[in-house]
Enzyme design. Structure first.
Site, mmCIF file in Angstrom:
data_model
loop_
_atom_site.group_PDB
_atom_site.id
_atom_site.type_symbol
_atom_site.label_atom_id
_atom_site.label_comp_id
_atom_site.label_asym_id
_atom_site.label_seq_id
_atom_site.Cartn_x
_atom_site.Cartn_y
_atom_site.Cartn_z
ATOM 1 N N SER A 19 22.817 -45.877 -13.500
ATOM 2 C CA SER A 19 22.002 -44.791 -12.976
ATOM 3 C C SER A 19 20.981 -44.336 -14.013
ATOM 4 O O SER A 19 21.151 -44.546 -15.220
ATOM 5 C CB SER A 19 22.899 -43.605 -12.599
ATOM 6 O OG SER A 19 22.194 -42.601 -11.886
ATOM 7 N N TYR A 154 22.819 -21.699 -20.492
ATOM 8 C CA TYR A 154 23.449 -22.348 -19.345
ATOM 9 C C TYR A 154 23.772 -23.824 -19.547
ATOM 10 O O TYR A 154 24.226 -24.477 -18.616
ATOM 11 C CB TYR A 154 22.584 -22.214 -18.070
ATOM 12 C CG TYR A 154 22.074 -20.832 -17.795
ATOM 13 C CD1 TYR A 154 22.942 -19.735 -17.738
ATOM 14 C CD2 TYR A 154 20.720 -20.593 -17.594
ATOM 15 C CE1 TYR A 154 22.466 -18.454 -17.489
ATOM 16 C CE2 TYR A 154 20.233 -19.314 -17.343
ATOM 17 C CZ TYR A 154 21.116 -18.253 -17.298
ATOM 18 O OH TYR A 154 20.646 -17.002 -17.058
ATOM 19 N N LYS A 162 24.610 -32.918 -27.702
ATOM 20 C CA LYS A 162 23.409 -33.628 -28.150
ATOM 21 C C LYS A 162 23.028 -33.272 -29.581
ATOM 22 O O LYS A 162 22.485 -34.125 -30.304
ATOM 23 C CB LYS A 162 22.245 -33.363 -27.193
ATOM 24 C CG LYS A 162 22.372 -34.095 -25.862
ATOM 25 C CD LYS A 162 22.396 -35.620 -26.037
ATOM 26 C CE LYS A 162 22.381 -36.344 -24.705
ATOM 27 N NZ LYS A 162 22.412 -37.821 -24.851
#
Length: 337
Positions: A19, A154, A162
């Site tokens: 994907s 959020y 990351k």
């Protein structure tokens, strides 16, 4: 990377190859004449990805694996050696995330997102480097994020992971100076038109969306392939990335005041959905594809969106909470992949 002799074809393992950026990269490599080992959690989605790559002439090995499982990653690399006799390069793009205020994201979901995105990266890097050291050569490209250099509300699971990914890659790049023949590159995209935003978990009663400007995943795939050809310490993909990072570092007070309203304006959808772990705990093969529906400026194209049965959107509404902060959505960042 091309040539009629199969022994001249580069063998590349791509994680997250079913994907988004991973699949876009696999398709680009297939067109360039590489042979591929594709890993992801969903067998059906991997097999569909393999058929697309084979249509471009690639030989493809499907090796289902959760990158959070070190043994499974090792198994994928061993399968590559058994099938193709070598492993020339690894592209790591697998990641998972959940939207929501930190305290609202369930512990098991937060921990699972970190396991996939951060520990999964360490598993893939460890396996790749072990094989590269055995042959004295190899190229590793890790897909990071603009969110590896800034913070946004959020998205605590993704930002935390990351930042760790970027720190790990930089450390490995320094250590690789002692191992000529082994090259490590980092690609850091901003907003990208992939299904990851609505595949993600959410505890905002809203899905995330990529902040503008939104790039196609093929643009990131091109950067990945350039790193395979000409390794680079870090290659940023996103017109606004440099400006955003400069604001975060040089004007932190201004950045902190602006980032939440900008996140709500450009990074969260307005359509209410049930809270859900999304694909963090279990894969969602039917929702996987190269693209989603986002145009350059973060709006929606006139195409059918990716909708999963368990997360179909209720009737559109512009009202309702986002966590505890009101309607609308997240980043001034680069968003997830």
């Amino acid at each position: 990377m091309t040539g009629p002799d199969s022994s001249a074809r580069r063998v590349v393992l791509v994680t997250g190859g079913s994907s988004g950026i991973g699949l876009a990269t696999a398709l680009r490599l297939a067109r360039d004449g590489a042979d591929l080992v594709l890993t992801a959690r969903s067998v059906d989605a991997l097999e569909a990805a393999a058929r697309q790559c084979e249509a471009h002439g690639a030989r493809v090995l499907v090796a289902p694996a959760d990158v959070g499982d070190a043994d499974a990653v090792d198994g994928a690399a061993e399968a590559a050696l058994e099938r193709f006799g070598r492993l020339d390069a690894v592209v790591h793009s697998a990641a998972a995330l959940a939207y929501g205020r930190f305290e609202d994201v369930p512990r098991e979901v937060f921990d699972a997102a970190l396991t996939t995105t951060l520990l999964g990266t360490s598993n893939v890097c460890r396996t790749a480097l072990r094989h590269f050291h055995a042959t004295g050569r190899g190229r590793l490209v890790v897909v990071g994020s603009l969110l590896g250099s800034i913070s946004t509300p959020y998205m605590s699971s993704y930002v935390t992971a990351k930042w760790g990914v970027h720190g790990l890659v930089r450390t490995l790049q320094i250590e690789a100076r002692q191992t000529p023949g082994i090259e490590i590159s980092l690609v850091a995209p901003g907003g990208v038109d992939t299904p990851v935003y609505r595949q993600a978990g959410t505890y905002l009663q809203r899905h995330g969306r990529p902040p503008p400007p939104v790039d196609p995943p093929e643009k990131v795939a091109d950067a990945v392939v350039r790193c395979l050809e000409r390794p680079s310490r870090e290659r940023s993909v996103g017109l606004a990335n440099g400006i955003v990072v400069a604001g975060f570092r040089l004007l932190p007070g201004v950045f902190d005041r602006l980032v939440t309203p900008l996140m709500r304006l450009g990074g969260i959808e307005r359509v209410p959905v049930p809270d859900s772990p999304g694909n963090v705990l279990e894969p969602n093969g039917p929702g996987e594809a190269v693209h989603d529906r986002w145009n350059r400026w973060g709006g929606t194209r006139a195409v059918s969106p990716v909708v999963t049965p368990e997360r179909a959107h209720p009737e559109r509404s512009d009202d309702g909470p986002v966590g505890r902060d009101g309607p609308d959505g997240p980043p001034v960042d680069g968003g997830p992949r």
